[in-house]
Design a protein around this motif. Structure first.
Motif, PDB file in Angstrom:
ATOM      1  N   HIS A 154     -16.883 -30.618 -17.535  1.00  0.00           N
ATOM      2  CA  HIS A 154     -16.091 -30.234 -18.707  1.00  0.00           C
ATOM      3  C   HIS A 154     -16.166 -28.728 -18.914  1.00  0.00           C
ATOM      4  CE1 HIS A 154     -14.448 -33.678 -21.033  1.00  0.00           C
ATOM      5  NE2 HIS A 154     -15.213 -34.355 -20.193  1.00  0.00           N
ATOM      6  N   TYR A 155     -17.382 -28.184 -18.858  1.00  0.00           N
ATOM      7  CA  TYR A 155     -17.531 -26.737 -19.030  1.00  0.00           C
ATOM      8  C   TYR A 155     -16.731 -25.988 -17.964  1.00  0.00           C
ATOM      9  CZ  TYR A 155     -21.660 -28.273 -21.702  1.00  0.00           C
ATOM     10  OH  TYR A 155     -22.510 -28.883 -22.576  1.00  0.00           O
ATOM     11  N   ALA A 156     -16.849 -26.455 -16.729  1.00  0.00           N
ATOM     12  CA  ALA A 156     -16.171 -25.784 -15.621  1.00  0.00           C
ATOM     13  C   ALA A 156     -14.649 -25.904 -15.730  1.00  0.00           C
ATOM     14  CB  ALA A 156     -16.654 -26.359 -14.294  1.00  0.00           C
ATOM     15  N   LEU A 157     -14.157 -27.098 -16.059  1.00  0.00           N
ATOM     16  CA  LEU A 157     -12.703 -27.276 -16.145  1.00  0.00           C
ATOM     17  C   LEU A 157     -12.112 -26.521 -17.330  1.00  0.00           C
ATOM     18  CD1 LEU A 157     -12.037 -30.965 -15.044  1.00  0.00           C
ATOM     19  CD2 LEU A 157     -11.911 -28.860 -13.703  1.00  0.00           C
ATOM     20  N   ASP A 158     -12.850 -26.452 -18.437  1.00  0.00           N
ATOM     21  CA  ASP A 158     -12.369 -25.635 -19.569  1.00  0.00           C
ATOM     22  C   ASP A 158     -12.223 -24.184 -19.121  1.00  0.00           C
ATOM     23  OD1 ASP A 158     -12.227 -27.774 -21.301  1.00  0.00           O
ATOM     24  OD2 ASP A 158     -14.055 -27.266 -22.395  1.00  0.00           O
ATOM     25  N   GLY A 159     -13.222 -23.676 -18.422  1.00  0.00           N
ATOM     26  CA  GLY A 159     -13.151 -22.299 -17.929  1.00  0.00           C
ATOM     27  C   GLY A 159     -12.047 -22.118 -16.904  1.00  0.00           C
ATOM     28  N   LEU A 160     -11.900 -23.080 -16.018  1.00  0.00           N
ATOM     29  CA  LEU A 160     -10.847 -23.016 -15.007  1.00  0.00           C
ATOM     30  C   LEU A 160      -9.472 -22.985 -15.663  1.00  0.00           C
ATOM     31  CD1 LEU A 160      -9.834 -23.132 -12.064  1.00  0.00           C
ATOM     32  CD2 LEU A 160     -10.058 -25.634 -12.195  1.00  0.00           C
ATOM     33  N   MET A 161      -9.272 -23.852 -16.650  1.00  0.00           N
ATOM     34  CA  MET A 161      -7.962 -23.887 -17.317  1.00  0.00           C
ATOM     35  C   MET A 161      -7.703 -22.588 -18.086  1.00  0.00           C
ATOM     36  SD  MET A 161      -6.514 -26.500 -16.207  1.00  0.00           S
ATOM     37  CE  MET A 161      -5.029 -26.043 -17.075  1.00  0.00           C
ATOM     38  N   LEU A 162      -8.709 -22.074 -18.769  1.00  0.00           N
ATOM     39  CA  LEU A 162      -8.540 -20.803 -19.470  1.00  0.00           C
ATOM     40  C   LEU A 162      -8.169 -19.713 -18.471  1.00  0.00           C
ATOM     41  CD1 LEU A 162      -8.714 -19.299 -22.173  1.00  0.00           C
ATOM     42  CD2 LEU A 162     -11.119 -18.869 -21.659  1.00  0.00           C
ATOM     43  N   ASP A 163      -8.840 -19.698 -17.337  1.00  0.00           N
ATOM     44  CA  ASP A 163      -8.552 -18.722 -16.284  1.00  0.00           C
ATOM     45  C   ASP A 163      -7.112 -18.867 -15.796  1.00  0.00           C
ATOM     46  OD1 ASP A 163      -9.694 -16.812 -14.055  1.00  0.00           O
ATOM     47  OD2 ASP A 163      -8.612 -18.416 -12.987  1.00  0.00           O
ATOM     48  N   ARG A 164      -6.713 -20.087 -15.461  1.00  0.00           N
ATOM     49  CA  ARG A 164      -5.386 -20.306 -14.860  1.00  0.00           C
ATOM     50  C   ARG A 164      -4.246 -20.104 -15.859  1.00  0.00           C
ATOM     51  NH1 ARG A 164      -5.995 -19.970  -9.327  1.00  0.00           N
ATOM     52  NH2 ARG A 164      -8.171 -20.497  -9.025  1.00  0.00           N
ATOM     53  N   LEU A 165      -4.500 -20.342 -17.132  1.00  0.00           N
ATOM     54  CA  LEU A 165      -3.442 -20.192 -18.139  1.00  0.00           C
ATOM     55  C   LEU A 165      -3.329 -18.765 -18.667  1.00  0.00           C
ATOM     56  CD1 LEU A 165      -3.976 -23.470 -20.183  1.00  0.00           C
ATOM     57  CD2 LEU A 165      -2.099 -22.954 -18.603  1.00  0.00           C
ATOM     58  N   ALA A 167      -5.319 -14.959 -17.395  1.00  0.00           N
ATOM     59  CA  ALA A 167      -5.363 -13.936 -16.346  1.00  0.00           C
ATOM     60  C   ALA A 167      -6.376 -14.368 -15.294  1.00  0.00           C
ATOM     61  CB  ALA A 167      -5.740 -12.589 -16.948  1.00  0.00           C
ATOM     62  N   PRO A 168      -5.915 -15.016 -14.232  1.00  0.00           N
ATOM     63  CA  PRO A 168      -6.833 -15.551 -13.224  1.00  0.00           C
ATOM     64  C   PRO A 168      -7.732 -14.484 -12.598  1.00  0.00           C
ATOM     65  CG  PRO A 168      -4.614 -16.382 -12.868  1.00  0.00           C
ATOM     66  CD  PRO A 168      -4.516 -15.320 -13.914  1.00  0.00           C
ATOM     67  N   ILE A 169      -8.985 -14.856 -12.412  1.00  0.00           N
ATOM     68  CA  ILE A 169      -9.954 -13.985 -11.740  1.00  0.00           C
ATOM     69  C   ILE A 169      -9.492 -13.707 -10.317  1.00  0.00           C
ATOM     70  CG2 ILE A 169     -12.310 -13.871 -10.812  1.00  0.00           C
ATOM     71  CD1 ILE A 169     -13.142 -15.649 -13.211  1.00  0.00           C
ATOM     72  N   ASP A 170      -9.078 -14.778  -9.638  1.00  0.00           N
ATOM     73  CA  ASP A 170      -8.667 -14.674  -8.243  1.00  0.00           C
ATOM     74  C   ASP A 170      -7.475 -15.600  -8.013  1.00  0.00           C
ATOM     75  OD1 ASP A 170      -8.379 -14.466  -5.513  1.00  0.00           O
ATOM     76  OD2 ASP A 170     -10.278 -15.446  -5.025  1.00  0.00           O
ATOM     77  N   PRO A 171      -6.280 -15.088  -8.264  1.00  0.00           N
ATOM     78  CA  PRO A 171      -5.102 -15.949  -8.112  1.00  0.00           C
ATOM     79  C   PRO A 171      -4.870 -16.430  -6.679  1.00  0.00           C
ATOM     80  CG  PRO A 171      -4.493 -13.774  -8.996  1.00  0.00           C
ATOM     81  CD  PRO A 171      -5.954 -13.750  -8.712  1.00  0.00           C
ATOM     82  N   SER A 172      -5.513 -15.794  -5.700  1.00  0.00           N
ATOM     83  CA  SER A 172      -5.296 -16.204  -4.308  1.00  0.00           C
ATOM     84  C   SER A 172      -6.088 -17.464  -3.949  1.00  0.00           C
ATOM     85  CB  SER A 172      -5.668 -15.066  -3.354  1.00  0.00           C
ATOM     86  OG  SER A 172      -7.055 -14.803  -3.415  1.00  0.00           O
ATOM     87  N   THR A 173      -7.092 -17.806  -4.750  1.00  0.00           N
ATOM     88  CA  THR A 173      -7.843 -19.038  -4.517  1.00  0.00           C
ATOM     89  C   THR A 173      -7.128 -20.164  -5.250  1.00  0.00           C
ATOM     90  OG1 THR A 173      -9.917 -17.826  -4.371  1.00  0.00           O
ATOM     91  CG2 THR A 173     -10.079 -20.185  -4.764  1.00  0.00           C
ATOM     92  N   SER A 174      -6.775 -21.213  -4.515  1.00  0.00           N
ATOM     93  CA  SER A 174      -6.030 -22.311  -5.140  1.00  0.00           C
ATOM     94  C   SER A 174      -6.931 -23.100  -6.087  1.00  0.00           C
ATOM     95  CB  SER A 174      -5.456 -23.245  -4.070  1.00  0.00           C
ATOM     96  OG  SER A 174      -6.466 -24.083  -3.548  1.00  0.00           O
ATOM     97  N   THR A 175      -6.310 -23.720  -7.042  1.00  0.00           N
ATOM     98  CA  THR A 175      -7.042 -24.561  -7.982  1.00  0.00           C
ATOM     99  C   THR A 175      -7.733 -25.699  -7.243  1.00  0.00           C
ATOM    100  OG1 THR A 175      -5.484 -23.968  -9.724  1.00  0.00           O
ATOM    101  CG2 THR A 175      -6.796 -25.951 -10.081  1.00  0.00           C
ATOM    102  N   ASP A 176      -7.081 -26.261  -6.243  1.00  0.00           N
ATOM    103  CA  ASP A 176      -7.698 -27.325  -5.443  1.00  0.00           C
ATOM    104  C   ASP A 176      -8.976 -26.844  -4.765  1.00  0.00           C
ATOM    105  OD1 ASP A 176      -5.848 -29.244  -6.118  1.00  0.00           O
ATOM    106  OD2 ASP A 176      -4.673 -29.034  -4.277  1.00  0.00           O
TER     107      ASP A 176
END
Length: 188
Positions: A154-165, A167-176
């Protein structure tokens, strides 16, 4: 009566859109009416006050983010494994990404909870109920990981979603790829 239920749903969807666009400070009955295309005063006829509107917004967020039973059934036909767990995580991220405004509105409400005790109570109830359901689902499906690992996800996915929605840290790395690395790190 059906029209009233449809109008209430439209007003709640409009409130979600206002939250996503303007944040909690922009969430007024007038803004909801404008976004829903209803006459001024309509939202106040459906919700006694802003707190009641926000409480019902949480219910609508739950409806909009609910998994498709057919997709859950399709996934549940597979043998429990870390790969299946990763696919469930991908499905969650896909739903959150597809409902961008809903996810942003949820983040807005969670941020407002740090400033408003009434909203904090609503957020805590919503998060706790959802987490308990996730733990029960995971256990019932025989998936790897227990309560602690699910909390970490949950902690990780919340952070991932905040990142993706935002300013992504690394847009070249896919979410998968991120999900695969999370699963490898937390479950293997």
């Amino acid at each position: 009566m059906a029209a009233n239920a449809l109008r209430r749903e439209a007003l709640l969807d409009a409130a979600i859109a206002v939250l996503a666009e303007r944040g909690t400070r922009g969430l007024t009955f007038r803004a909801v009416d404008a976004n829903a295309g209803t006459p001024v005063g309509t939202a106040s006829n459906y919700f006694a006050n802003r707190d009641e509107l926000i409480a019902q917004v949480f219910e609508q967020i739950g409806v909009r983010l609910a998994p498709d039973p057919d997709e859950v059934d399709r996934l549940s036909q597979r043998t429990p494994s870390t790969e299946l767990f990763a696919d469930y995580m991908r499905y969650i991220v896909a739903r959150l990404s597809a409902e961008r405004d809903v996810t942003i509105a949820l983040f807005e409400l969670r941020l407002e909870a740090s400033r408003n005790p009434r909203i904090a109570e609503l957020v805590q109830n919503w998060v706790s109920t959802g987490f308990a359901a996730d733990v029960a689902f995971n256990d019932g499906a025989g998936l790897p990981g227990g309560r602690e690992q699910l909390a970490l996800f949950h902690y990780a996915l919340d952070g991932l979603m905040l990142d993706r929605l935002t300013a992504p840290i690394d847009p070249s790395t896919s979410t998968d790829q991120v999900i695969d690395r999370l699963v490898d790190g937390l479950l293997k």
